[in-house]
Design an enzyme around this catalytic site. Structure first.
Site, PDB file in Angstrom:
ATOM      1  CD1 TRP A 140      -2.070  -2.148   2.032  1.00 56.26           C
ATOM      2  CD2 TRP A 140      -2.870  -1.446   0.060  1.00 56.26           C
ATOM      3  NE1 TRP A 140      -3.036  -3.037   1.613  1.00 56.26           N
ATOM      4  CE2 TRP A 140      -3.541  -2.636   0.411  1.00 56.26           C
ATOM      5  CE3 TRP A 140      -3.207  -0.822  -1.147  1.00 56.26           C
ATOM      6  CZ2 TRP A 140      -4.534  -3.216  -0.385  1.00 56.26           C
ATOM      7  CZ3 TRP A 140      -4.188  -1.391  -1.943  1.00 56.26           C
ATOM      8  CH2 TRP A 140      -4.833  -2.571  -1.562  1.00 56.26           C
TER       9      TRP A 140
ATOM     10  CG  ASP B 211      -3.120   3.899   4.413  1.00 57.79           C
ATOM     11  OD1 ASP B 211      -4.084   3.702   5.165  1.00 57.79           O
ATOM     12  OD2 ASP B 211      -2.941   3.264   3.342  1.00 57.79           O
TER      13      ASP B 211
ATOM     14  CE  LYS C 180      -8.614  -3.103   4.106  1.00 60.42           C
ATOM     15  NZ  LYS C 180      -7.456  -2.411   3.571  1.00 60.42           N
TER      16      LYS C 180
HETATM   17  C1  LIG Z   1      -7.022  -1.973   2.235  1.00 61.41           C
HETATM   18  C2  LIG Z   1      -6.001  -0.921   2.304  1.00 61.41           C
HETATM   19  C3  LIG Z   1      -5.919   0.081   1.327  1.00 61.41           C
HETATM   20  C4  LIG Z   1      -6.820   0.111   0.104  1.00 61.41           C
HETATM   21  O1  LIG Z   1      -8.092   0.553   0.451  1.00 61.41           O
HETATM   22  P1  LIG Z   1      -9.207   0.840  -0.678  1.00 61.41           P
HETATM   23  O2  LIG Z   1     -10.371   1.265   0.148  1.00 61.41           O
HETATM   24  O3  LIG Z   1      -9.426  -0.434  -1.409  1.00 61.41           O
HETATM   25  O4  LIG Z   1      -8.705   1.917  -1.543  1.00 61.41           O
HETATM   26  C5  LIG Z   1      -4.976   1.071   1.503  1.00 61.41           C
HETATM   27  N1  LIG Z   1      -4.150   1.084   2.550  1.00 61.41           N
HETATM   28  C6  LIG Z   1      -4.188   0.125   3.503  1.00 61.41           C
HETATM   29  C7  LIG Z   1      -3.252   0.182   4.655  1.00 61.41           C
HETATM   30  C8  LIG Z   1      -5.111  -0.902   3.406  1.00 61.41           C
HETATM   31  O5  LIG Z   1      -5.151  -1.856   4.343  1.00 61.41           O
END
Ligand SMILES: *Cc1c(COP(=O)(O)O)cnc(C)c1O
Length: 360
Positions: free
Chosen positions: A101, A171, A195
């Site tokens: 990511w 993030d 998540k």
């Molecule tokens: C799942 C995830 C993403 C991607 O998320 P989307 O909603 O599919 O864009 C980005 N960063 C992390 C840390 C993730 O776990």
């Protein structure tokens, strides 16, 4: 009715109490005769839902003055682009590459300027967090970017990088609200809801107000400007109403677990059950350096792809689902987010012990 133990990395398990409460309000939200899905986002009722969700989030994280809370759409992926688009005044940003990511975010940022990888753990398949105490942060960097919890590889920053005064952008999709965090150490905190805090479709962002640009080139679309969302209280267009309502319920549920301190204790206890077993098992092994382990995502392997496949199949048949590792790494991964009960982790470990006894 049957509920499985869902170890999915996302969309992921939500607290059963929250789902039940939402089910109870599905046809008639608090006497208004309709579902939250059906109501105008401009209604008093929805305004209250949004305001309460924001306030509960601010309470949980003790968000200091000078930060905006935004409820956005487009997933974490849209932020991979919106962040450089809005924040790269000097067209320079530094990225710490700790997995899939972070890499995605980095490659998107390259579209907007000089995105420098100033540290990486790719040399050991992202199984650790690099030492970030003294990195070559660019003098004119607009920000330093991290993916704080690496969902696929199961690592977490336990110490934030020394950004040498540059704003830190994180993030936190897969560790959001799993333990306390000091918001004042960050310029931007953001994460997709699916998540740990709600259904897919909502991205929650906490952003320092001075980082929101007043002006951008004319060609930048209105919806891609943080200012649009900040000035309109996340209501410039129709927000993801039902998702925000669900996130709000999860925020209240976390408060009832003792807030983020309480949540952290619960998460540490759960993770210890699984890590302690992995450390003692002769069949299963964790893949992450101990000092970098995540409380949320726990990857493990047997070292034999056939045994891994057999384990995943038998586990699913026994009610432990979504244990297959990400397609890029293989093996297994148990995501044990806030809403996974301790009993679920204990039951998984009991199952693994039996499997080990039968297969060695
Ligand atoms: C799942 C995830 C993403 C991607 O998320 P989307 O909603 O599919 O864009 C980005 N960063 C992390 C840390 C993730 O776990």
């Amino acid at each position: 009715m049957k509920r499985i133990y869902n170890f999915s990395a996302g969309p992921a398990v939500l607290p059963e109490e929250v789902l039940q409460e939402a089910a109870g309000e599905m046809l008639d939200y608090r006497g208004c005769g309709m579902s939250v899905m059906e109501m105008s986002h401009r209604s008093k009722m929805f305004e209250n839902i949004l305001a309460e969700a924001e306030q509960d989030l601010r309470d949980l994280l003790a968000v200091p003055q000078g930060y905006k809370v935004l409820f956005l759409q487009g997933g974490a992926h849209l932020q991979f682009a919106m962040l450089p688009l809005n924040l790269m005044k000097n067209h320079t940003a530094d990225y710490i590459i700790t997995g899939h990511w972070a890499k995605r975010a980095w490659s998107e940022a390259k579209k907007f300027g000089a995105a420098n990888a100033i540290a990486s753990s790719e040399d050991k398949t992202f199984s650790y967090i690099p030492d970030c105490a003294d990195l070559p942060v660019s003098d004119n960097a607009d920000y330093v970017y991290i993916c704080e919890n690496n969902t696929i590889y199961g690592t977490k920053f336990h110490t934030l990088p020394n950004t040498k005064g540059k704003p830190l952008v994180a993030d936190v999709s897969s560790c959001f609200l799993s333990e306390p965090m000091d918001v004042s150490s960050y310029g931007v905190i953001y994460g997709g809801a699916q998540k740990n805090i709600g259904p897919a479709g909502v991205v929650v962002m906490i952003i320092r107000e001075d980082l929101i640009p007043d002006s951008l080139p004319e060609s930048v679309p209105t919806m891609l400007r943080y200012k649009t969302h900040a000035d309109n209280g996340s209501m410039y267009n129709t927000p993801p109403c039902y998702g925000i309502y669900m996130c709000g319920k999860v925020f209240k549920w976390i408060k009832a677990q003792g807030g983020l301190e309480g949540m952290k204790k619960i998460n540490e206890k759960k993770a210890a059950i699984l890590y302690n077993y992995l450390d003692s098992s002769k069949l299963f092994h964790g893949t992450v350096e101990k000092s970098s382990r995540s409380l949320m995502n726990v990857p493990f392997i047997t070292g034999d792809a056939d045994i891994d496949a057999k384990f995943i199949k038998e586990a699913a048949a026994a009610g432990f689902e979504n244990l297959k590792g990400h397609r890029s790494v293989g093996g297994m991964r148990a995501s044990i987010y806030n809403a996974m009960p301790e009993a679920g982790v204990q039951a998984l470990v009991d199952f693994m012990k039996n499997f080990e006894a039968e297969n060695s």
